[in-house]
Design an enzyme around this catalytic site. Sequence first.
Site, PDB file in Angstrom:
ATOM      1  CB  CYS A 145       0.501   1.780   4.096  1.00 39.12           C
ATOM      2  SG  CYS A 145      -1.227   1.267   4.049  1.00 39.12           S
ATOM      3  CB  CYS A 151      -0.899  -0.065   1.248  1.00 41.34           C
ATOM      4  SG  CYS A 151      -1.667   1.488   1.724  1.00 41.34           S
TER       5      CYS A 151
END
Length: 99
Positions: free
Chosen positions: A31, A28
């Site tokens: 993230c 991600c």
Amino acid sequence: MVKEINSDNFNQETSKGKSLVDFWGSWCKPCLMLAPIVEELSNEMKDIKFYKLDVDKSPDIASQYEIMGIPTLILFKDGKEIKRIVGLRSKEDLKKELK
């Protein structure tokens, strides 16, 4: 410092005091952009314990807290969820939310 936690120690680590858990995934991009911000906050906000939990390695915990999108930050107090922040935010934004 942000400590990695998982299904085995999640409840124990978040049961006392204030804890912020960063639900994330290695694939991600947001993230990965959030990680250094959370790391900086962990060095500045000593009254909160900072953790990260990989949703792919601990899907049971992610499911228990109904994590639908990552990054998701959940602030716990004595094991109870008190605030949820979804998505990438600036350091200033997060600091305000956590105070």
